[in-house]
Design a protein around this motif. Sequence first.
Motif, PDB file in Angstrom:
ATOM      1  N   MET A   1      33.199  -2.924 -49.957  1.00 25.72           N
ATOM      2  CA  MET A   1      32.838  -4.313 -49.617  1.00 25.72           C
ATOM      3  C   MET A   1      32.030  -4.936 -50.754  1.00 25.72           C
ATOM      4  O   MET A   1      30.975  -4.423 -51.123  1.00 25.72           O
ATOM      5  N   ASN A   2      32.547  -6.045 -51.312  1.00 22.71           N
ATOM      6  CA  ASN A   2      31.843  -6.737 -52.402  1.00 22.71           C
ATOM      7  C   ASN A   2      31.259  -8.059 -51.917  1.00 22.71           C
ATOM      8  O   ASN A   2      31.927  -8.822 -51.240  1.00 22.71           O
ATOM      9  N   THR A   3      30.017  -8.302 -52.269  1.00 21.41           N
ATOM     10  CA  THR A   3      29.386  -9.582 -51.942  1.00 21.41           C
ATOM     11  C   THR A   3      28.893 -10.230 -53.226  1.00 21.41           C
ATOM     12  O   THR A   3      28.222  -9.571 -54.031  1.00 21.41           O
ATOM     13  N   LEU A   4      29.218 -11.494 -53.396  1.00 21.12           N
ATOM     14  CA  LEU A   4      28.717 -12.246 -54.550  1.00 21.12           C
ATOM     15  C   LEU A   4      27.665 -13.235 -54.064  1.00 21.12           C
ATOM     16  O   LEU A   4      27.887 -13.983 -53.113  1.00 21.12           O
ATOM     17  N   ILE A   5      26.514 -13.202 -54.704  1.00 19.67           N
ATOM     18  CA  ILE A   5      25.448 -14.164 -54.389  1.00 19.67           C
ATOM     19  C   ILE A   5      25.301 -15.080 -55.603  1.00 19.67           C
ATOM     20  O   ILE A   5      25.184 -14.601 -56.738  1.00 19.67           O
ATOM     21  N   THR A   6      25.333 -16.399 -55.370  1.00 20.23           N
ATOM     22  CA  THR A   6      25.192 -17.346 -56.493  1.00 20.23           C
ATOM     23  C   THR A   6      24.141 -18.404 -56.168  1.00 20.23           C
ATOM     24  O   THR A   6      23.685 -18.511 -55.028  1.00 20.23           O
ATOM     25  N   ASN A   7      23.811 -19.178 -57.203  1.00 18.52           N
ATOM     26  CA  ASN A   7      22.886 -20.330 -57.058  1.00 18.52           C
ATOM     27  C   ASN A   7      21.520 -19.937 -56.514  1.00 18.52           C
ATOM     28  O   ASN A   7      20.937 -20.672 -55.713  1.00 18.52           O
ATOM     29  N   GLY A   8      21.018 -18.799 -56.946  1.00 18.17           N
ATOM     30  CA  GLY A   8      19.687 -18.395 -56.494  1.00 18.17           C
ATOM     31  C   GLY A   8      18.690 -18.450 -57.633  1.00 18.17           C
ATOM     32  O   GLY A   8      19.049 -18.648 -58.801  1.00 18.17           O
ATOM     33  N   LYS A   9      17.421 -18.295 -57.270  1.00 14.57           N
ATOM     34  CA  LYS A   9      16.397 -18.004 -58.280  1.00 14.57           C
ATOM     35  C   LYS A   9      15.967 -16.583 -57.966  1.00 14.57           C
ATOM     36  O   LYS A   9      15.093 -16.338 -57.119  1.00 14.57           O
ATOM     37  N   ILE A  10      16.663 -15.651 -58.599  1.00 16.98           N
ATOM     38  CA  ILE A  10      16.525 -14.238 -58.239  1.00 16.98           C
ATOM     39  C   ILE A  10      15.502 -13.577 -59.160  1.00 16.98           C
ATOM     40  O   ILE A  10      15.675 -13.561 -60.389  1.00 16.98           O
ATOM     41  N   LEU A  16      11.293 -13.198 -65.591  1.00 14.28           N
ATOM     42  CA  LEU A  16      12.760 -13.192 -65.726  1.00 14.28           C
ATOM     43  C   LEU A  16      13.441 -13.412 -64.370  1.00 14.28           C
ATOM     44  O   LEU A  16      13.194 -12.681 -63.409  1.00 14.28           O
ATOM     45  N   PHE A  17      14.276 -14.457 -64.347  1.00 15.92           N
ATOM     46  CA  PHE A  17      15.018 -14.782 -63.119  1.00 15.92           C
ATOM     47  C   PHE A  17      16.497 -14.913 -63.452  1.00 15.92           C
ATOM     48  O   PHE A  17      16.841 -15.399 -64.529  1.00 15.92           O
ATOM     49  N   HIS A  18      17.366 -14.501 -62.546  1.00 21.77           N
ATOM     50  CA  HIS A  18      18.800 -14.695 -62.696  1.00 21.77           C
ATOM     51  C   HIS A  18      19.317 -15.565 -61.555  1.00 21.77           C
ATOM     52  O   HIS A  18      18.662 -15.709 -60.525  1.00 21.77           O
ATOM     53  N   GLU A  19      20.539 -16.119 -61.761  1.00 21.72           N
ATOM     54  CA  GLU A  19      21.110 -17.002 -60.737  1.00 21.72           C
ATOM     55  C   GLU A  19      21.985 -16.254 -59.737  1.00 21.72           C
ATOM     56  O   GLU A  19      22.131 -16.689 -58.589  1.00 21.72           O
ATOM     57  N   ALA A  20      22.595 -15.175 -60.191  1.00 20.84           N
ATOM     58  CA  ALA A  20      23.664 -14.586 -59.380  1.00 20.84           C
ATOM     59  C   ALA A  20      23.626 -13.062 -59.435  1.00 20.84           C
ATOM     60  O   ALA A  20      23.058 -12.472 -60.365  1.00 20.84           O
ATOM     61  N   MET A  21      24.222 -12.452 -58.419  1.00 26.59           N
ATOM     62  CA  MET A  21      24.370 -10.994 -58.467  1.00 26.59           C
ATOM     63  C   MET A  21      25.594 -10.563 -57.654  1.00 26.59           C
ATOM     64  O   MET A  21      26.003 -11.222 -56.702  1.00 26.59           O
ATOM     65  N   PHE A  42      35.561 -10.632 -54.950  1.00 25.57           N
ATOM     66  CA  PHE A  42      34.594 -10.349 -53.891  1.00 25.57           C
ATOM     67  C   PHE A  42      35.199 -10.743 -52.551  1.00 25.57           C
ATOM     68  O   PHE A  42      36.128 -11.549 -52.483  1.00 25.57           O
ATOM     69  N   GLU A  43      34.671 -10.120 -51.472  1.00 25.56           N
ATOM     70  CA  GLU A  43      35.128 -10.465 -50.118  1.00 25.56           C
ATOM     71  C   GLU A  43      34.205 -11.484 -49.464  1.00 25.56           C
ATOM     72  O   GLU A  43      34.616 -12.252 -48.619  1.00 25.56           O
ATOM     73  N   ASN A  44      32.935 -11.414 -49.859  1.00 22.66           N
ATOM     74  CA  ASN A  44      31.899 -12.258 -49.250  1.00 22.66           C
ATOM     75  C   ASN A  44      31.249 -13.099 -50.320  1.00 22.66           C
ATOM     76  O   ASN A  44      30.981 -12.596 -51.415  1.00 22.66           O
ATOM     77  N   HIS A  45      30.923 -14.345 -49.991  1.00 25.26           N
ATOM     78  CA  HIS A  45      30.193 -15.165 -50.954  1.00 25.26           C
ATOM     79  C   HIS A  45      29.000 -15.818 -50.258  1.00 25.26           C
ATOM     80  O   HIS A  45      29.147 -16.419 -49.198  1.00 25.26           O
ATOM     81  N   ILE A  46      27.824 -15.668 -50.835  1.00 26.73           N
ATOM     82  CA  ILE A  46      26.634 -16.336 -50.293  1.00 26.73           C
ATOM     83  C   ILE A  46      26.132 -17.303 -51.350  1.00 26.73           C
ATOM     84  O   ILE A  46      25.754 -16.886 -52.451  1.00 26.73           O
ATOM     85  N   ASP A  47      26.149 -18.603 -51.029  1.00 29.14           N
ATOM     86  CA  ASP A  47      25.612 -19.618 -51.936  1.00 29.14           C
ATOM     87  C   ASP A  47      24.183 -19.917 -51.482  1.00 29.14           C
ATOM     88  O   ASP A  47      23.962 -20.385 -50.361  1.00 29.14           O
ATOM     89  N   LEU A  48      23.208 -19.620 -52.334  1.00 30.90           N
ATOM     90  CA  LEU A  48      21.811 -19.730 -51.919  1.00 30.90           C
ATOM     91  C   LEU A  48      21.239 -21.134 -52.051  1.00 30.90           C
ATOM     92  O   LEU A  48      20.107 -21.390 -51.619  1.00 30.90           O
TER      93      LEU A  48
END
Length: 533
Positions: A1-10, A16-21, A42-48
């Motif tokens: 199971m793959n999940t993509l997280i985007t548009n975050g302040k991680i 150091l911060f990244h946008e996605a993982m 990916f199977e899942n996408h979470i837009d933060l």
Amino acid sequence: MNTLITNGKIYVEKGLFHEAMLIQDGIIVQTGSNSDFESASFENHIDLGGKTVIPGLNDSHLHLSYVGTTMRSCKLNQARSIEEIIEIGKNHLAANPDTAALYGRGWNQDYFVTGEKRMINRHDLDQISTDIPIVFVRVCGHMATGNSKAIEILGVDENTAVEGGVIQLGDDEHPDGIFCESATALLDTVIPEKTDLDIEKDFLTAADYAISMGLTSVQSCDIQNVDAQRIFNVIRNIYSDSKTRLRFSHQFNFQDISGLEDYINTELNSDGYDEKFLSRGALKLFIDGSLGARTAFMLSDYHDEPGTRGVSVLSQEQLDDILSLASQHNIRVVTHAIGDGAVEMLINAYEKQMNGGENTLRHGIVHCQITSAQQLERIAALKIPVLYQPIFLDYDIQIVEDRVGEHLASTSYAFNTLYQLGTPVSFGTDSPVEDLNPWENLYCAVTRQRLDGTPEGGFCPEERMDISDAIDCYTTGSAFNEFREDFKGRLMAGYAADLAVLDRDIFEIEPAHIKDVRVDMTMINGEVVYTRQ
Ligand SMILES: [Zn+2]
């Protein structure tokens, strides 16, 4: 199971911060900018939507199932009159009609502002119920009141004597329900013993609450000498049935060699620890009491009570013996030490357990409140992990200078000094002693103020921590105690996908508002386990 997280302040690490993982099977495989993942599958996408994400928090010392027990009992700390106490009890029974016995804690007649300002008695509690036993313990724990049903069950009367305690009599020369000192233990016996199901329910109630607060791991001491095997079994069953995803490291308290030997011969060899969600944790010892009650063990007299130095419940020799046995079996030890006398005993004891001068088992100090500058240097040099509870400042700021004097107070609760010296510092709450709310805890670490914002500028302001450092203590710092700093506590490739999505940017807000942060989503092992409604 793959999940993509985007548009975050991680939050990756300080500055150091990244946008996605990208997460695969519970593990972070890559972090970067949104554009790095344009061709990812990916199977899942979470837009933060720009929200801030930090690693899941890890409370390095609390008592999880007791948090649940406290949650289902009556909290009386905020009651401002006898009438209000009666009201709280009635409401609780109305909401929980199956209650077989009502237990409450925290009343304090000094806080009453309306009506009579006296201690509560059985006649007051009889207004809640005369059918089931009721026990309401005063905030200090040294006094408790039972209703008439409780007294009837106990069968005590005006002739009953209790060694080291008092059953108070009313104007009618009969017990008025108030029990003092050792007599309070009698009242505990009218509350039915917890069943396995009660323990499980309490555990899961508290686990849900912890997850909703952004905690993804706890290091919890639910074993306190009595009933150890039963509680070990209940908790192992909770995890073998996957009833919660909260990662749990099992601290356990035995104060003597025989209790530890039993553990070594039984639980240490039992199945059911997957080392992923349920792992074996540290032996928890305690040496002394508390600062409030002046039972913390001090090297010199209490500033506000000459002639008193508190108590140590273990001798140096007993401490050395139990530490040696634990070390022989590669069992990590964490020890409650609050006064500088207890801290001194502990540093000396740990020093003897070092291998080639190294603290390879990571034996740690829980609380470590009152410390001299010289002790701080020794703790840092020996790399002894310190398990702090910044939220304790909320109460202790009011009393610490009275108890130990200004000079010693200035080198106590030295979170930042030890952290800057490279000591492994972790954060916890000791809940239910304090609420397990991590945001109030972080607030105290960063501001050094009470929750009401006093004192201005903070207590010993040089000990105020940077928010990134404070979060690191709560995540990777706590993971160090579990030997899991390469797996938990960072949002980087190769680490567990344990994280909390916040409702505001904790790195940018005023420190005074850190205590108001709320969690929008919690993820453990790549699974969303909580979403705020
Ligand atoms: Zn504790």
